[in-house]
Design a protein around this motif. Structure first.
Motif, PDB file in Angstrom:
ATOM      1  N   ASP A  85      82.041  57.322  51.045  1.00  0.00           N
ATOM      2  CA  ASP A  85      81.654  57.938  52.316  1.00  0.00           C
ATOM      3  C   ASP A  85      82.141  57.021  53.422  1.00  0.00           C
ATOM      4  O   ASP A  85      81.767  55.838  53.463  1.00  0.00           O
ATOM      5  CB  ASP A  85      80.135  58.115  52.401  1.00  0.00           C
ATOM      6  CG  ASP A  85      79.620  59.122  51.392  1.00  0.00           C
ATOM      7  OD1 ASP A  85      80.395  60.005  50.988  1.00  0.00           O
ATOM      8  OD2 ASP A  85      78.438  59.017  51.003  1.00  0.00           O
ATOM      9  N   ASP A  87      82.499  56.208  57.441  1.00  0.00           N
ATOM     10  CA  ASP A  87      82.024  56.436  58.810  1.00  0.00           C
ATOM     11  C   ASP A  87      82.853  55.572  59.746  1.00  0.00           C
ATOM     12  O   ASP A  87      82.926  54.348  59.571  1.00  0.00           O
ATOM     13  CB  ASP A  87      80.543  56.065  58.946  1.00  0.00           C
ATOM     14  CG  ASP A  87      79.624  57.104  58.335  1.00  0.00           C
ATOM     15  OD1 ASP A  87      79.877  58.295  58.563  1.00  0.00           O
ATOM     16  OD2 ASP A  87      78.686  56.716  57.617  1.00  0.00           O
ATOM     17  N   LYS A 130      85.676  58.698  66.785  1.00  0.00           N
ATOM     18  CA  LYS A 130      84.687  58.797  65.709  1.00  0.00           C
ATOM     19  C   LYS A 130      85.154  59.787  64.644  1.00  0.00           C
ATOM     20  O   LYS A 130      85.854  60.751  64.943  1.00  0.00           O
ATOM     21  CB  LYS A 130      83.336  59.259  66.266  1.00  0.00           C
ATOM     22  CG  LYS A 130      82.725  58.272  67.241  1.00  0.00           C
ATOM     23  CD  LYS A 130      81.405  58.782  67.756  1.00  0.00           C
ATOM     24  CE  LYS A 130      80.831  57.801  68.767  1.00  0.00           C
ATOM     25  NZ  LYS A 130      79.552  58.277  69.299  1.00  0.00           N
ATOM     26  N   ARG A 132      84.002  61.113  60.257  1.00  0.00           N
ATOM     27  CA  ARG A 132      83.249  60.944  59.005  1.00  0.00           C
ATOM     28  C   ARG A 132      83.983  61.706  57.905  1.00  0.00           C
ATOM     29  O   ARG A 132      84.327  62.871  58.078  1.00  0.00           O
ATOM     30  CB  ARG A 132      81.839  61.498  59.167  1.00  0.00           C
ATOM     31  CG  ARG A 132      81.001  61.376  57.919  1.00  0.00           C
ATOM     32  CD  ARG A 132      79.535  61.466  58.219  1.00  0.00           C
ATOM     33  NE  ARG A 132      78.614  61.498  57.125  1.00  0.00           N
ATOM     34  CZ  ARG A 132      78.699  60.934  55.954  1.00  0.00           C
ATOM     35  NH1 ARG A 132      79.756  60.268  55.624  1.00  0.00           N
ATOM     36  NH2 ARG A 132      77.754  61.024  55.051  1.00  0.00           N
ATOM     37  N   TYR A 171      79.813  53.095  50.509  1.00  0.00           N
ATOM     38  CA  TYR A 171      79.768  53.448  51.927  1.00  0.00           C
ATOM     39  C   TYR A 171      80.683  52.493  52.673  1.00  0.00           C
ATOM     40  O   TYR A 171      80.567  51.274  52.530  1.00  0.00           O
ATOM     41  CB  TYR A 171      78.335  53.356  52.464  1.00  0.00           C
ATOM     42  CG  TYR A 171      77.416  54.323  51.765  1.00  0.00           C
ATOM     43  CD1 TYR A 171      77.383  55.658  52.148  1.00  0.00           C
ATOM     44  CD2 TYR A 171      76.615  53.915  50.712  1.00  0.00           C
ATOM     45  CE1 TYR A 171      76.570  56.575  51.496  1.00  0.00           C
ATOM     46  CE2 TYR A 171      75.791  54.806  50.053  1.00  0.00           C
ATOM     47  CZ  TYR A 171      75.779  56.130  50.445  1.00  0.00           C
ATOM     48  OH  TYR A 171      74.979  57.034  49.796  1.00  0.00           O
TER      49      TYR A 171
END
Length: 176
Positions: A85, A87, A130, A132, A171
């Motif tokens: 994941d 970010d 930004k 994700r 992550y």
């Protein structure tokens, strides 16, 4: 018709004789030389070596393993992929238009000129710095590299790496 068959037969015989004589066949003797009549010795021929028989490989019977013989740790799910994941928040650096590529870095070892961008896991844009992303990565991919291009004049690309930690879920936070 008989004359035509005789003519064809004579032609075939003449051509066949011409080919045999032209190739050096058909007669013995002096081989057509008009010089001395001294017979020449035939060149000696060395017989080809007889190949030695190949050794028969020795086959040893090894015990067959069964599924019951495997030692697999309880936490090993035997999966060939892991999840990452990602970010990203580089809005502190820039909110200009930016693009990201996340690729296998194993072969390139961080050298951006060696990356094959056609084989990246993801190529996308960032929204005001930004983004994700959820990735499924093959276990043989030991390291990922994220390359971010901010569309500003004379701005070098940013690069970040992540080494696989042998966990099923990872992550990855990229921020400035």
């Amino acid at each position: 018709m008989t004359h035509l068959n005789d003519y064809v037969r004579a032609l075939v015989i003449s051509l066949g004789t011409a080919i045999v004589i032209g190739c050096g066949g058909g007669g013995g003797g002096d081989g057509g030389s008009s010089g001395s009549s001294t017979p020449q010795a035939a060149p000696s021929q060395t017989p080809a070596p007889t190949p030695e028989p190949e050794a028969t490989p020795v086959v040893t019977a090894e015990p067959r393993l069964t599924v019951n013989d495997l030692n697999i740790a309880a936490e090993n799910t035997l999966e060939s992929v892991y999840d990452v994941d990602v970010d990203i928040d580089i809005s502190a650096l820039s909110t200009q238009k930016a693009f990201i590529s996340i690729c296998d870095n194993t072969a390139a070892e961080g050298d951006l000129t060696q990356l094959d961008f056609d084989k990246c896991l993801i190529k996308s844009s960032l929204d005001e710095g930004k983004g994700r992303f959820d990735l499924r990565v093959a276990n043989h991919c030991d390291e990922l590299i994220a390359v971010i291009w901010i569309m500003e004049k004379d701005r070098a690309p940013l690069s970040y790496t992540l080494s696989h930690n042998n966990q099923k879920q990872t992550y990855w936070v990229i921020s400035e």
